[in-house]
Design a protein around this motif. Structure first.
Motif: not given
Ligand SMILES: Cc1cc2nc3c(=O)[nH]c(=O)nc-3n(C[C@H](O)[C@H](O)[C@H](O)COP(=O)(O)OP(=O)(O)OC[C@H]3O[C@@H](n4cnc5c(N)ncnc54)[C@H](O)[C@@H]3O)c2cc1C
Ligand SMILES: Nc1ncnc2c1ncn2[C@@H]1O[C@H](COP(=O)(O)O)[C@@H](O)[C@H]1O
Lengths: 249, 313
Positions: B7-22, B29-37
């Motif tokens: 995930a792309e983020h600034d610790n406060a909000t999820l960046n919309d670019a993540t939605r495009a990557a999803v 196709g397949g199981d999608i797991h998102v990593l938030v570091a």
């Protein structure tokens, strides 16, 4: 300290690229080739560091065809000391380039490797990061300022939100961004001098690295063409079009 | 097939670019797991769990991920990849920084900045500043992919994935975050804005960018720039649109005092409507512009502001 600078020979940035009609790639026949602009910035940075003192030798390395010697000569004319050409006519992907560079690093033991952030032909933006990982070295990518201080480098990086400064231990990998410096033009005497600087010619096999590509090109096509639109006569007409015809404002 | 998407983020909000990557991940196709570091990024993890198509969220919380270095992300992601076939990241300066390290450690060739998914192993990516589109098939068992967010639809909400907390790598790492100087702006982010107005060398100074700011405020637009304007110090580096800067694809792109070098076009030619304002009618920018206005920008910009006001904006 020794600095290693990998330089890539690419299509000159001013050349209009043409896709081959058989869709196998882009037409490189009789096209002007030059050093990748980001690599020029890398060479310039190394030369400036040497001019400041503390750097004894700059070694440039290129992986590519025989003509990449010219690219190495350009770097030597800018102030690098010697060159290594790992000669091959095959396409070498960033992963294989990084593996070859890792071997060169083992032999040369530089304190810094400075690469371009991106080659303007494949636009990969990978090689420096891959090299750093293979060596287990820290990296400072997209550098716009580098300050070396003892066993550390303080590097300002161009990131999406602005600028970021990180501290990395050396040895380290640095990749250059556009604002790091303005590369010099080599002077005629330096171009003459560069002709006598040594270039070692090697083959990928000498390093025991398998360079077989992992990606196969299915096809290369022209991007969707944009047609030129119309010229408007006035600002009022422009606003009218954008508001009433296109609905974008 | 299982996909780990960072995930792309600034610790406060999820960046919309993540939605495009999803979206890109769904196309594989397949199981999608998102990593938030992150550090204190609980809200981001929650938001990621709500994304349509996401099966699970892995959340690593540690100080080192407040401003993650490539080394720390590599240490986190590489062991996780034992369980995944694909690593996916946004082609942002964060993604571009760490993803190739992971690829090298997995001994795979990264697929950089893909713009289309043809199948689970075949992708399209621009090369030569977007002057050619290359379709490539990867023979690697695992794939490491960065995604150009502007070319994929953004997924919406509707998921309810579980959030699993995972351990962060201990370090120490050989690189450290020191400081950041972020451009502050109340305007939309350049890569996410619906309208972008960019200035080039023709603006002549940083002060003159005020002329663009005023229009941007009326249109709720982001302000961008050519490399020449950034190099000249008119505006900060993060304004740069182009092959080696940011790629934008807004509904409306207005290029003011920009000649239209291929490196600039690479960053904006997928915009829906392009307007060019340039006093040189031969400027290459006009060859991609839907609407061109051959005029002096210093005369035109105040007029544009006025006309927009008249139009009720
Ligand atoms: C490796 C590399 C990477 C690059 N990456 C990028 C990149 O990512 N993005 C990028 O933008 N560039 C990039 N460039 C630079 C690119 O090649 C061009 O040099 C740059 O885009 C030019 O910027 P410009 O159009 O503002 O300036 P110019 O080319 O100088 O154009 C200025 C324009 O303003 C017009 N003008 C001047 N005064 C007025 C006026 N009063 N009214 C109206 N019009 C006026 C002129 O007619 C002219 O067309 C890169 C170059 C290299 C080598
Ligand atoms: N064939 C090559 N020979 C030498 N250096 C290379 C080669 N390919 C890439 N590099 C280096 O890696 C940088 C980034 O390239 P890339 O990862 O391909 O975008 C370039 O600017 C060079 O410094």
């Amino acid at each position: 300290m020794k600095i290693l600078v990998p330089v890539k020979r690419v299509i000159d940035y001013n050349v209009k690229v043409r896709v081959k009609p058989d869709q196998t790639g882009v037409d490189l026949a009789n096209v002007k080739m030059s050093m990748n602009p980001f690599c020029e910035i890398a060479v310039e940075e190394a030369v400036r560091m040497k001019e400041k003192g503390g750097v004894d030798e700059i070694v440039v390395v290129s992986i590519g065809p025989a003509q990449a010697q010219e690219t190495i000569r350009t770097a030597l004319a800018m102030g690098a000391d010697r060159g290594i050409l790992i000669q091959t006519d095959e396409t070498v992907e960033p992963l294989a380039v990084a593996k070859l560079l890792a071997k060169v690093v083992e032999e040369e033991a530089p304190g810094l490797v400075i690469l371009g952030k991106q080659a303007i032909d494949d636009d990969s933006n990978q090689t420096g990061q891959m090299l750093a990982a293979l060596l287990d070295w820290p990296q400072a990518t997209f550098a716009s300022e580098v300050v070396i201080d003892g066993g550390k480098a303080s590097v300002t990086r161009e990131i999406d939100g602005g600028l970021q400064t990180i501290a990395v231990e050396t040895p380290a990998v640095i990749t250059t961004d556009l604002r790091l410096n303005e590369p010099r033009y080599a002077s005629l005497p330096n171009i003459m001098k560069a002709k006598r600087k040594p270039i070692d010619i090697k083959a990928p096999g000498d390093y025991g690295v398998d360079i077989a590509p992992r990606l196969s090109v299915v096809k290369v096509t022209e991007p969707a063409k944009r047609e030129a639109g119309i010229k408007v006569e006035s600002v009022a007409e422009l606003v009218d079009k954008l508001k009433n015809k296109e609905g974008v404002i | 097939m299982s996909i780990l998407l960072v995930a792309e983020h600034d610790n406060a909000t999820l960046n919309d670019a993540t939605r495009a990557a999803v979206s890109a991940a769904k196309a594989i196709g397949g199981d999608i797991h998102v990593l938030v570091a992150g550090s204190g990024a609980g809200d981001v993890a929650k938001a990621a769990a709500g994304l349509d198509g996401v099966a699970k969220v892995l959340h690593a919380d540690a100080e080192v991920f407040a401003k993650p270095t490539a080394e720390a992300l590599e240490a986190l992601v590489v062991p996780l990849m034992a369980n995944y076939d694909v690593l996916m990241a946004v082609a942002s300066t964060t993604g571009k920084n760490f993803a190739p390290r992971v690829a090298a450690k997995l001994d795979v060739m990264q697929l950089s900045e893909i713009v289309a998914v043809e199948s689970a192993d075949t992708f399209v990516r621009p090369i030569y500043a977007g002057n050619a589109m290359m379709t490539v098939k990867s023979s690697d068992a695992k794939k490491v992919i960065t995604v150009r967010p502007t070319t994929f639809e953004k997924v919406g909400d509707g998921g309810s994935a579980s959030v699993e907390t995972i351990d962060a790598p201990a370090g120490p790492f050989k690189s450290q975050f020191v400081s950041e100087e972020l451009s502050k702006s109340d305007r939309p982010e350049l890569t996410a804005a619906k309208i972008v107005i960019s200035g080039g060398r023709g603006m002549q100074s940083g002060d003159n960018f005020v002329l663009l700011d005023k229009i941007a405020d009326k249109l709720n637009a982001a302000v961008g720039a050519s490399r020449a304007a950034v190099d000249a110090g008119y505006v900060p580096n993060d304004y740069q649109v182009g092959q080696t800067g940011k790629v934008v694809a807004p509904e409306l792109y207005i290029a003011v005092g920009i000649s239209g070098a291929i490196q600039h076009l690479a960053g904006m030619k997928d915009s829906k409507i392009i307007v060019a304002i340039n006093k040189d009618e031969e400027a290459p920018i006009f060859s991609v512009a839907d609407y061109g206005l051959v005029a002096d920008l210093f005369k035109v910009l105040p007029e544009l502001e006025e006309e927009l006001t008249k139009a009720g904006l």
